[in-house]
Design a protein around this motif. Sequence first.
Motif, short mmCIF file in Angstrom:
data_model
loop_
_atom_site.label_atom_id
_atom_site.label_comp_id
_atom_site.label_asym_id
_atom_site.label_seq_id
_atom_site.Cartn_x
_atom_site.Cartn_y
_atom_site.Cartn_z
N THR A 129 0.83 -1.21 0.00
CA THR A 129 0.00 0.00 0.00
C THR A 129 0.86 1.26 0.00
OG1 THR A 129 -1.71 -1.19 1.25
CG2 THR A 129 -1.80 1.21 1.32
N ALA A 130 0.62 2.11 -0.98
CA ALA A 130 1.30 3.42 -1.03
C ALA A 130 0.59 4.33 -0.05
CB ALA A 130 1.22 3.98 -2.45
N TYR A 131 1.32 4.75 0.96
CA TYR A 131 0.72 5.53 2.04
C TYR A 131 1.15 6.98 1.88
CZ TYR A 131 -0.73 6.26 6.96
OH TYR A 131 -1.34 6.68 8.12
N ILE A 132 0.18 7.86 1.71
CA ILE A 132 0.50 9.25 1.39
C ILE A 132 -0.17 10.18 2.40
CG2 ILE A 132 0.30 11.06 -0.38
CD1 ILE A 132 0.33 8.83 -2.48
N LEU A 133 0.67 10.83 3.17
CA LEU A 133 0.17 11.76 4.18
C LEU A 133 0.06 13.15 3.58
CD1 LEU A 133 -0.54 12.28 7.21
CD2 LEU A 133 1.90 12.76 7.57
N VAL A 134 -1.15 13.71 3.66
CA VAL A 134 -1.35 15.09 3.16
C VAL A 134 -1.75 15.97 4.34
CG1 VAL A 134 -1.99 14.28 0.85
CG2 VAL A 134 -3.79 14.77 2.52
N ASN A 171 2.41 -1.19 -5.88
CA ASN A 171 1.46 -1.13 -4.78
C ASN A 171 0.05 -1.42 -5.30
OD1 ASN A 171 2.82 -0.16 -2.17
ND2 ASN A 171 3.69 1.19 -3.73
N LYS A 172 -0.75 -2.05 -4.46
CA LYS A 172 -2.09 -2.46 -4.89
C LYS A 172 -3.17 -1.52 -4.40
CE LYS A 172 -1.38 -7.44 -5.18
NZ LYS A 172 -1.80 -8.69 -4.51
N LEU A 173 -2.81 -0.66 -3.45
CA LEU A 173 -3.75 0.32 -2.92
C LEU A 173 -3.02 1.64 -2.74
CD1 LEU A 173 -5.36 -1.63 0.10
CD2 LEU A 173 -6.48 -1.17 -2.08
N VAL A 174 -3.78 2.72 -2.79
CA VAL A 174 -3.25 4.01 -2.36
C VAL A 174 -4.08 4.44 -1.16
CG1 VAL A 174 -3.12 6.47 -2.90
CG2 VAL A 174 -2.25 4.82 -4.52
N TYR A 175 -3.39 4.78 -0.08
CA TYR A 175 -4.08 5.25 1.13
C TYR A 175 -3.76 6.73 1.27
CZ TYR A 175 -5.80 4.91 6.01
OH TYR A 175 -6.51 5.04 7.18
N LEU A 176 -4.79 7.56 1.03
CA LEU A 176 -4.64 9.01 1.16
C LEU A 176 -5.02 9.38 2.58
CD1 LEU A 176 -6.27 10.99 -1.80
CD2 LEU A 176 -3.95 11.21 -0.91
N GLU A 177 -4.04 9.84 3.31
CA GLU A 177 -4.19 10.01 4.76
C GLU A 177 -4.07 11.47 5.17
OE1 GLU A 177 -5.05 9.32 7.87
OE2 GLU A 177 -3.73 7.60 8.23
N ALA A 178 -5.09 11.99 5.83
CA ALA A 178 -4.98 13.35 6.38
C ALA A 178 -4.43 13.29 7.80
CB ALA A 178 -6.33 14.04 6.35
N GLY A 179 -4.31 12.10 8.34
CA GLY A 179 -3.78 11.93 9.70
C GLY A 179 -4.91 11.73 10.68
N SER A 180 -4.64 10.89 11.67
CA SER A 180 -5.68 10.59 12.66
C SER A 180 -6.04 11.86 13.43
CB SER A 180 -5.15 9.53 13.62
OG SER A 180 -6.22 9.07 14.40
N GLY A 181 -7.35 12.13 13.51
CA GLY A 181 -7.81 13.33 14.21
C GLY A 181 -7.60 14.60 13.40
N ALA A 182 -7.41 14.45 12.08
CA ALA A 182 -7.18 15.64 11.24
C ALA A 182 -8.31 16.64 11.38
CB ALA A 182 -7.04 15.21 9.78
N LYS A 183 -7.95 17.91 11.27
CA LYS A 183 -8.98 18.96 11.31
C LYS A 183 -9.75 18.92 9.99
CE LYS A 183 -8.97 23.93 11.75
NZ LYS A 183 -8.03 24.76 11.01
#
Length: 248
Positions: A129-134, A171-183
């Motif tokens: 999984t490609a994990y991308i934090l924005v 990678n078989k998935l892309v996970y677009l992540e704003a971060g846990s508890g993101a505003k």
Amino acid sequence: MHNVNIYDQILKARSENRKLLAILLDPDKQDLNKLEECVKNIHGQQVDLLLVGGSTVANGHTQRLVRKIKGLSSLPVVLFPGDHGQITSEADGLLFLSLLSGRNPEYLIDQQVKAVPKLQNSELEIIPTAYILVDGGVRTSVQQVSHTEPMSLGDEQKILHTALAGMYMGNKLVYLEAGSGAKNPVPGSLISLLKSKLDIPVIAGGGIRSHEQLAGAFESGADMVVIGTAFEQDPEILRQILNDEHIH
Ligand code: 1GP
């Protein structure tokens, strides 16, 4: 969703235009005495899988939580580990993450190498999984623990190219992540952009706590949405978030 071939089930859901919802349980925040009650809230709703993981989790806590979940639920349990120490073969699958938004080799390759002894003899379904934090508007634990910066929302092309590079790498998935508890959850425009260019399913998570936000992420093209904090704070909120039957 059956426990076998989790990724095939994700692809099947996508081909049928069926949106998937995952609930994230953090082993260090989940009170095991309240787990049964939590699982009841999940079972009453259209939840497709359970993700288990956190940025920092004490040794053994993941295994303990997974074991207990397995006694209460038949939903697939997929690890979403902040580090290799959280890997347990008692789960069904593993998001094998590479934090492609960052430039810290620890989370690009070192953690993956350290995970190998636990993966070699396990039956875990490994899903690269490609994990991308924005940027989600607040400093999140992924940022703190990984010592990487989130990608700026002002540079959509760079985020897109990072996701595409992740896909070309296999990678078989892309996970677009704003971060846990993101505003601010991941913007719909960004989900749509990635969705229009990628051939692999897109997961969106971080800061989703309302029906509008969930529906917005699905309408923008997210194949799966992850909810953690909102459920952790109030398991009964799930009913409210899913209050529209058109979502599924
Ligand atoms: C975090 O994307 C997940 O990694 C879920 O985020 O806790 O904000 O729901 P929340």
